[in-house]
Design a protein around this motif. Structure first.
Motif, PDB file in Angstrom:
ATOM      1  N   HIS A 110      -2.819  -1.868   9.517  1.00 16.58           N
ATOM      2  CA  HIS A 110      -3.124  -3.243   9.105  1.00 16.58           C
ATOM      3  C   HIS A 110      -3.307  -4.133  10.333  1.00 16.58           C
ATOM      4  CE1 HIS A 110      -0.654  -2.410   5.160  1.00 16.58           C
ATOM      5  NE2 HIS A 110      -1.718  -1.633   5.282  1.00 16.58           N
ATOM      6  N   TYR A 114      -6.934  -5.665  10.110  1.00 17.08           N
ATOM      7  CA  TYR A 114      -7.051  -6.858   9.272  1.00 17.08           C
ATOM      8  C   TYR A 114      -7.516  -8.117   9.994  1.00 17.08           C
ATOM      9  CZ  TYR A 114      -5.203  -4.294   5.301  1.00 17.08           C
ATOM     10  OH  TYR A 114      -5.037  -3.402   4.278  1.00 17.08           O
ATOM     11  N   LEU A 117     -11.135  -7.975   9.440  1.00 14.75           N
ATOM     12  CA  LEU A 117     -11.478  -8.218   8.032  1.00 14.75           C
ATOM     13  C   LEU A 117     -11.359  -9.698   7.687  1.00 14.75           C
ATOM     14  CD1 LEU A 117      -9.872  -5.186   6.137  1.00 14.75           C
ATOM     15  CD2 LEU A 117     -12.245  -5.505   6.853  1.00 14.75           C
ATOM     16  N   VAL A 126      -6.887 -11.290   2.944  1.00 16.94           N
ATOM     17  CA  VAL A 126      -7.099  -9.849   2.780  1.00 16.94           C
ATOM     18  C   VAL A 126      -5.718  -9.205   2.759  1.00 16.94           C
ATOM     19  CG1 VAL A 126      -9.312  -9.911   3.998  1.00 16.94           C
ATOM     20  CG2 VAL A 126      -7.224  -9.354   5.258  1.00 16.94           C
ATOM     21  N   GLY A 127      -5.656  -7.944   2.338  1.00 18.10           N
ATOM     22  CA  GLY A 127      -4.345  -7.321   2.333  1.00 18.10           C
ATOM     23  C   GLY A 127      -4.348  -5.921   1.779  1.00 18.10           C
ATOM     24  N   TRP A 141      -2.447 -10.820   4.128  1.00 20.09           N
ATOM     25  CA  TRP A 141      -2.721 -11.626   5.318  1.00 20.09           C
ATOM     26  C   TRP A 141      -3.510 -12.868   4.902  1.00 20.09           C
ATOM     27  CZ3 TRP A 141      -3.041  -9.489  10.772  1.00 20.09           C
ATOM     28  CH2 TRP A 141      -2.232  -8.359  10.919  1.00 20.09           C
ATOM     29  N   ARG A 147       1.797 -13.607   6.812  1.00 23.41           N
ATOM     30  CA  ARG A 147       1.837 -12.399   5.985  1.00 23.41           C
ATOM     31  C   ARG A 147       2.840 -12.567   4.847  1.00 23.41           C
ATOM     32  NH1 ARG A 147       1.814  -7.641  10.528  1.00 23.41           N
ATOM     33  NH2 ARG A 147       1.822  -6.260   8.694  1.00 23.41           N
TER      34      ARG A 147
END
Length: 457
Positions: A110, A114, A117, A126-127, A141, A147
Motif C-alpha cells: 500500500h 497508493y 493511485l 483509495v484503499g 487512504w 489512513r
C-alpha cells in the motif's frame, strides 16, 4: 476521524465471498468501486460496482509478495473510479475466520502504490480491504494521506449483517427492563438495539405506534419527522396524545418524544417539525440505520425511496387503507408493509410514487381549487388496523436487524386483507432501467455525489 464504515448489498457480498472463498484454500482478489457519504464526521463507503480479478490474468504472482493485481487491471479500475467519482478498493482474502488484518507485506505494498493511485484518483480516496470468512478490515487512504481502519461493514439484504475486523467485546449492565426479550435474542442483540438509530417519517396513527414499540424494545436513538400538530380527530389513534395536546396544538413529534422517554428514559430523541421533502430535514435521516415511512404523501415516498437506494439505508413503507362504497359499505380493509432495500422493493418501480400526485402536492390549497383538483377529504383510519401494520413492520425490523431469521433471496411486500382474512406476499417488480434503483441509474450507491429529490432549505 480514524475509522470508516462500509456498506454493500447482499448480492454484491455473496458474489465477492464466492470468488474469494471458492473452497481451494488459496488467495483471490477483486476491486470494488464505492460511493462516498460523510455524515456527522463518519465516512461511509457504498459499494456500487464489483470487478473480480481473473486468476493468472488480473491476479498474478507478485514480485515482493505472494500475489498482486496486474497493472493493466489496476489501471482500468482506477480510471473508472476517477471518471465516475468513486472510491477504488482493492480486496483480497486471508484464510482466517473471525479475526483478520493486513500483513506487513500487504501494508508495504500500500505504501509503495497508493500515493500514485491518489494522484490518478484526483481527490477521491483509495484503499484496500482484506476479508476473513467472518471478518473484514480496511486501510483507506484519504487525499491528504490520512489512513482509516474499518469500524464495521454492513451487508444490506433482507437481513442486516455486520462484520468487524475482530469480535466485539460485549459489556452490558444488568437490568430487569429487557430481561424477557434478552432471553430471545441475547445481550448482543439488546446492545445493537441500544446503538440503533431509527428514523420515523410521520407520527400519526401508525407512526406513533411504531415509536412506542421501538422505545419499549430499547432502541436508543430516534429521529422523528412530522410537521403536523395534534387535533381532536387524532385522539382516537395517536398513542400518548391528550385533549390538552389538541387544545394547545402540540406537535405530534413532541407527543411521541414524551411517550418514548416514558418508555425508555435513556433514549436520544431528535424532533423535526418540518416537511421531510426539505433538504435540511431529509439529510437528518442519513445518520439513521433504519427508516420507517408512516406518512402517505408522494413527496415523503419519493425522498424515502431515494435515501434507501442512494445511501443503502434499509427501510419499510407501511400504511393501512379503508375503502368505502358510495352507500357507505366497506369495500376494502387492508394493512400493508413494503420493505425497501438498495436495488429492491423500489417504490418508483412499483408505481407507488405518482407523478401527478407529486405535482398536486407541490401546489397550495388555493391553487388546487383553482385548477379543479379539489381538496381531498381525510381517509378513514382505525387504531386497530394501524396496529396490524405497525406491529408487523416492527417485528420484521427486529428479526431482520438482529439477523434472527435466515436471509431471504426474494424481498416481498406484505398485504393483509382483513375483510377476506387473507395475507398475501407480493414480489415487487423491478425495472432494469429504473433511474432510482438500478445500477445504471443516477442514484444507486452514489451517496453524497447525487442530489436528493428535495426542495431547498
Amino acid at each position: 476521524m480514524t475509522t470508516c464504515q462500509l456498506k454493500m448489498t447482499r448480492q454484491d457480498f455473496n458474489r465477492v465471498m464466492s470468488h474469494l472463498f471458492p473452497g481451494d484454500d488459496d488467495e483471490h482478489a477483486a476491486v470494488l468501486l464505492a460511493g462516498v457519504s460523510l455524515i456527522e464526521g463518519r465516512l461511509t463507503l457504498l459499494v456500487r460496482e464489483t470487478y473480480v480479478a481473473r486468476e493468472g490474468i488480473d491476479y498474478v504472482h507478485g514480485k515482493t509478495g505472494y500475489r498482486a493485481l496486474a497493472p493493466t487491471f489496476i489501471h482500468r479500475c482506477i480510471t473508472r473510479a476517477r471518471d465516475e467519482r468513486l472510491v477504488y478498493l482493492a480486496i483480497h482474502n486471508h484464510l482466517s475466520d473471525e479475526y483478520v488484518g493486513f500483513s506487513s507485506v500487504d501494508l508495504a505494498s500500500h505504501e509503495r502504490g497508493y500515493p500514485a493511485l491518489l494522484q490518478i484518483a484526483r481527490g477521491m480516496p483509495v484503499g484496500a480491504l482484506v476479508f476473513g470468512k467472518r471478518s473484514i478490515e480496511a486501510d483507506i487512504w484519504l487525499p491528504d494521506r490520512t489512513r482509516l481502519s474499518l469500524e464495521q461493514a454492513i451487508v444490506v439484504g433482507s437481513t442486516i449483517h455486520r462484520l468487524t475486523p475482530s469480535p466485539t467485546l460485549i459489556t452490558v449492565s444488568r437490568t430487569e427492563t429487557y430481561d424477557r426479550q434478552v432471553r430471545m435474542f441475547g445481550k448482543a442483540g439488546q446492545i445493537e438495539l441500544r446503538k440503533c438509530r431509527v428514523g420515523i417519517i410521520g407520527l400519526g396513527g401508525i407512526g406513533s405506534l411504531v415509536a412506542e414499540y421501538l422505545a419499549r424494545l430499547g432502541v436508543g436513538h430516534f429521529c422523528l419527522i412530522d410537521d403536523d400538530w395534534v387535533e381532536h380527530t387524532n385522539l382516537s389513534r395517536i398513542i400518548g396524545a391528550s385533549a390538552e395536546d389538541a387544545i394547545a396544538r402540540v406537535y405530534k413529534v413532541e407527543v411521541c418524544k414524551r411517550m418514548i422517554l416514558q418508555a425508555n428514559v435513556e433514549a436520544d430523541v431528535q424532533t423535526l417539525t418540518e416537511d421531510v421533502s426539505r433538504e435540511t430535514v431529509a439529510k437528518r435521516l442519513l445518520a439513521c440505520d433504519f427508516i420507517f415511512l408512516a406518512a402517505d404523501s408522494m413527496r415523503a415516498r419519493l425522498v424515502f425511496n431515494a435515501i434507501v437506494h442512494q445511501y443503502f439505508i434499509p427501510g419499510v413503507q407501511l400504511g393501512s387503507k379503508i375503502r368505502c362504497g358510495s352507500n357507505g359499505s366497506l369495500l376494502e380493509v387492508m394493512s400493508a408493509n413494503r420493505s425497501v432495500r438498495p436495488g429492491k422493493g423500489c417504490l418508483w418501480c412499483n408505481q407507488f410514487i405518482d407523478p401527478t400526485g407529486l405535482a398536486k402536492e407541490a401546489k397550495t390549497d388555493e391553487e388546487r381549487k383553482a385548477q379543479q383538483y379539489g381538496v381531498e377529504e381525510p381517509n378513514p383510519s382505525v387504531i386497530s388496523l394501524n396496529a396490524i401494520s405497525a406491529s408487523h413492520a416492527v417485528n420484521d425490523f427486529l428479526l431482520d436487524y438482529l439477523c434472527l431469521r435466515p436471509e431471504s433471496e426474494a424481498l416481498q411486500y406484505e398485504h393483509i386483507h382483513c375483510l377476506r382474512d387473507v395475507r398475501t406476499l407480493v414480489t415487487p417488480r423491478k425495472d432494469a432501467d429504473c433511474p432510482e434503483c438500478s445500477r445504471e441509474g443516477r442514484r444507486f450507491g452514489r451517496g453524497d455525489s447525487a442530489d436528493l429529490p428535495c426542495a431547498e432549505g
